[in-house]
Design a protein around this motif. Structure first.
Motif, short mmCIF file in Angstrom:
data_model
loop_
_atom_site.label_atom_id
_atom_site.label_comp_id
_atom_site.label_asym_id
_atom_site.label_seq_id
_atom_site.Cartn_x
_atom_site.Cartn_y
_atom_site.Cartn_z
N ARG A 108 4.51 12.69 7.27
CA ARG A 108 5.44 12.53 5.78
C ARG A 108 6.18 11.30 5.53
NH1 ARG A 108 5.51 18.40 6.61
NH2 ARG A 108 7.28 18.36 7.86
N SER A 109 6.86 11.11 6.91
CA SER A 109 7.92 10.12 6.95
C SER A 109 6.91 8.84 6.46
CB SER A 109 8.79 9.98 7.97
OG SER A 109 9.44 11.07 8.28
N VAL A 110 6.02 8.43 7.39
CA VAL A 110 5.43 7.49 7.04
C VAL A 110 4.79 7.33 5.57
CG1 VAL A 110 3.34 5.95 8.03
CG2 VAL A 110 4.83 7.21 9.52
N ALA A 111 4.18 8.34 5.24
CA ALA A 111 3.33 8.37 4.13
C ALA A 111 4.53 7.97 2.99
CB ALA A 111 2.82 9.72 3.91
N SER A 112 5.92 8.60 2.86
CA SER A 112 6.74 8.28 1.86
C SER A 112 7.17 7.06 1.98
CB SER A 112 8.08 9.28 2.28
OG SER A 112 7.46 10.85 1.76
N PHE A 113 7.37 6.49 3.19
CA PHE A 113 7.93 4.98 3.28
C PHE A 113 6.78 4.08 2.55
CE2 PHE A 113 7.76 1.12 5.73
CZ PHE A 113 9.20 0.58 5.52
N LEU A 114 5.56 4.40 2.91
CA LEU A 114 4.27 3.27 2.47
C LEU A 114 4.35 3.44 0.97
CD1 LEU A 114 1.62 3.78 5.14
CD2 LEU A 114 3.26 2.13 4.93
N ILE A 115 4.30 4.67 0.36
CA ILE A 115 4.05 4.88 -0.78
C ILE A 115 5.25 4.19 -1.82
CG2 ILE A 115 3.99 6.37 -2.67
CD1 ILE A 115 2.29 8.33 -0.69
N LEU A 116 6.59 4.86 -1.51
CA LEU A 116 7.48 4.40 -2.29
C LEU A 116 8.00 2.75 -1.98
CD1 LEU A 116 10.18 7.27 -1.57
CD2 LEU A 116 8.60 6.88 -3.51
N GLY A 117 7.71 2.10 -0.89
CA GLY A 117 7.82 0.80 -0.66
C GLY A 117 6.92 -0.06 -1.16
N THR A 118 5.52 0.44 -1.44
CA THR A 118 4.44 -0.13 -2.16
C THR A 118 4.86 -0.05 -3.87
OG1 THR A 118 3.03 0.20 -0.63
CG2 THR A 118 2.14 -0.42 -2.56
N ALA A 119 5.46 0.70 -4.19
CA ALA A 119 5.86 1.04 -5.69
C ALA A 119 6.75 0.35 -5.94
CB ALA A 119 6.10 2.47 -5.94
N GLY A 120 8.06 0.12 -5.04
CA GLY A 120 9.43 -0.81 -5.33
C GLY A 120 8.83 -2.23 -5.20
N LEU A 121 7.85 -2.53 -4.64
CA LEU A 121 7.44 -3.95 -4.38
C LEU A 121 6.57 -4.12 -5.76
CD1 LEU A 121 6.34 -4.65 -0.70
CD2 LEU A 121 8.12 -5.29 -1.82
N MET A 122 5.80 -3.28 -6.05
CA MET A 122 5.01 -3.56 -7.36
C MET A 122 6.20 -3.40 -8.74
SD MET A 122 1.80 -0.91 -6.82
CE MET A 122 1.10 -1.39 -8.30
N VAL A 123 7.08 -2.69 -8.67
CA VAL A 123 8.08 -2.87 -9.91
C VAL A 123 8.62 -4.30 -9.89
CG1 VAL A 123 10.13 -1.95 -10.62
CG2 VAL A 123 8.47 -0.42 -9.88
N LEU A 124 9.15 -4.71 -8.42
CA LEU A 124 9.76 -5.89 -8.49
C LEU A 124 8.84 -7.08 -8.78
CD1 LEU A 124 11.77 -5.80 -5.16
CD2 LEU A 124 12.68 -5.71 -7.66
N GLY A 125 7.47 -7.20 -8.55
CA GLY A 125 6.54 -7.89 -9.08
C GLY A 125 6.39 -8.00 -10.49
N ALA A 126 6.48 -6.74 -11.13
CA ALA A 126 6.19 -6.78 -12.66
C ALA A 126 7.46 -7.17 -13.37
CB ALA A 126 6.14 -5.19 -12.88
N LEU A 127 8.60 -7.39 -12.77
CA LEU A 127 9.80 -8.06 -13.44
C LEU A 127 9.60 -9.43 -13.13
CD1 LEU A 127 12.40 -5.06 -12.29
CD2 LEU A 127 11.11 -5.61 -14.80
N ASP A 128 8.86 -10.07 -12.38
CA ASP A 128 8.54 -11.44 -12.05
C ASP A 128 9.81 -11.81 -11.25
OD1 ASP A 128 6.28 -11.72 -13.80
OD2 ASP A 128 7.58 -12.29 -15.87
N ILE A 129 9.93 -11.07 -10.19
CA ILE A 129 11.08 -11.41 -9.36
C ILE A 129 10.24 -12.15 -8.19
CG2 ILE A 129 12.61 -10.51 -7.81
CD1 ILE A 129 13.69 -8.51 -9.90
N ASN A 130 10.59 -13.10 -7.74
CA ASN A 130 9.94 -13.79 -6.40
C ASN A 130 10.18 -13.22 -5.18
OD1 ASN A 130 8.66 -15.39 -4.95
ND2 ASN A 130 10.40 -17.14 -4.93
#
Length: 367
Positions: A108-130
């Protein structure tokens, strides 16, 4: 009172109301144009971020619920066979429960880390942050933290692989090198053991280099009996086989014995004794109890059959038949018997020398 001319505002310095209105109108028009030109992009970006967050939250919830149901099903299957004979031999409900919960927590911890981490990177990428400098900084920080907490990381990874491979669990008796005893609790960082004297050992998983599990598979009970070399081997085998047959038919030894008691034969032959080895396959952890019971019954059977065991009190006929030792009544030689020996001379008393009394002197007159 008339104001001085110097204090009166000039006509050229008065603010132009029309100019201010025109500037304000121009600013509002520019802002409206900017919003009109970019509102579609903003709406698309907001909907995109919202969609990423919603999908990540839904996926995380589904994965965690699936893992929880899988763990519950594993615990239920273990509880179903807990009361049976097979469950008593092969399944430990507490061990299965702790192992499944530990695995579920890690997953559960690994799944949460992977899913939330990937979502956070996608949000930062959508905001055009390097993301390049951010990922580089995170990598350097991760290396520094991992180097500083390498023992903790080692313990955690060792605990994860130990649980996944099911090397040992609650209720097992293990030899971990640094300590041995019965496993009381299994964690991702520390394993708790209870020693033979009741002490509790906390062993870090990263410090365990080898594991000897004494509760898996089967165990061997071995008994060695020393008898006189003049005894009949066929008689000894017959007596021991009778003891083995009786032990295998009585409870609870019939469940603890997983194979027949075998007379392996002569393990050692000397001038004054010979050793007969007896072995049996038992339940794991029950070999010591079987050995003690075998020794007890073999001793009683040998006494009844007249087979003497080496190491005990000699029989009466052996003591009578033994020739008398002629040197038993002879005292050991003494150095004091020779008057010229240094020991005898050292023990000679010192003669007393008579000192004559002093001569009596004349009377003394003193003031």
């Amino acid at each position: 009172m008339p104001w001085p001319a110097a204090l009166l505002p000039l006509a050229a310095d008065a603010p132009d109301a029309n100019q201010t209105l025109r500037e304000t109108h121009q600013n509002v028009t520019n802002a409206a144009s900017f919003i009109e030109e970019n509102w579609a992009g903003w709406l698309y970006l907001g909907l995109r971020i919202l969609l990423i967050v919603v999908i990540a939250a839904a996926l995380r919830s589904v994965v965690r619920k699936s893992l929880t149901k899988l763990i519950t099903r594993m615990n239920r299957s273990a509880e179903a066979v807990e009361g049976t004979a097979l469950g008593g031999l092969l399944v430990n409900a507490e061990r299965r429960r702790q192992r499944s919960e530990a695995i579920g927590s890690v997953l559960r911890s690994v799944a949460s880390f992977l899913i939330l981490g990937t979502a956070g990177l996608m949000v930062l990428g959508a905001l055009d942050i390097n993301l390049g400098p951010l990922l580089a900084s995170a990598g350097v920080a991760g290396v520094a933290i991992g180097f500083g907490a390498r023992n903790l990381v080692t313990d955690f990874l060792s605990g994860v692989f130990m649980i996944l491979e099911d090397q040992y669990g609650v209720g097992d008796k293990i030899d971990a090198g640094v300590a041995s005893g019965e496993v009381v609790e299994v964690g991702l960082r520390v394993t708790k053991l209870r020693g033979d004297s009741g002490e509790i050992w906390y062993v870090r998983n990263g410090e365990i280099k080898r594991i000897g599990n004494l509760s898996q598979g089967w165990a061997t009970a071995g008994v060695a009996v020393q008898v006189k070399p003049t005894e009949s081997l066929a008689h000894i085998r017959e007596v021991v086989q009778g003891v083995a047959d009786g032990l295998a038919k009585e409870s609870p030894w019939d469940e603890r014995l997983w194979g027949p008691v075998e007379v392996l034969g002569l393990d050692e032959v000397l001038l004054a004794s010979m050793t007969v080895k007896v072995s049996a396959k038992t339940m794991p952890g029950q070999q010591f109890a079987v050995e003690r019971e075998l020794r007890w019954r073999i001793k009683e059977a040998f006494d009844s059959a007249g087979i003497r065991i080496i190491g005990g009190t000699p029989a009466a006929e052996d003591a009578e038949d033994a020739p008398a030792d002629p040197s038993a009544s002879v005292a050991p030689p003494s150095a004091l018997a020779n008057p010229a020996s240094p020991q005898s001379m050292a023990a000679t008393p010192i003669p007393v020398v008579q000192v004559p009394p002093p001569a009596t002197a004349g009377p003394r007159i003193s003031k």
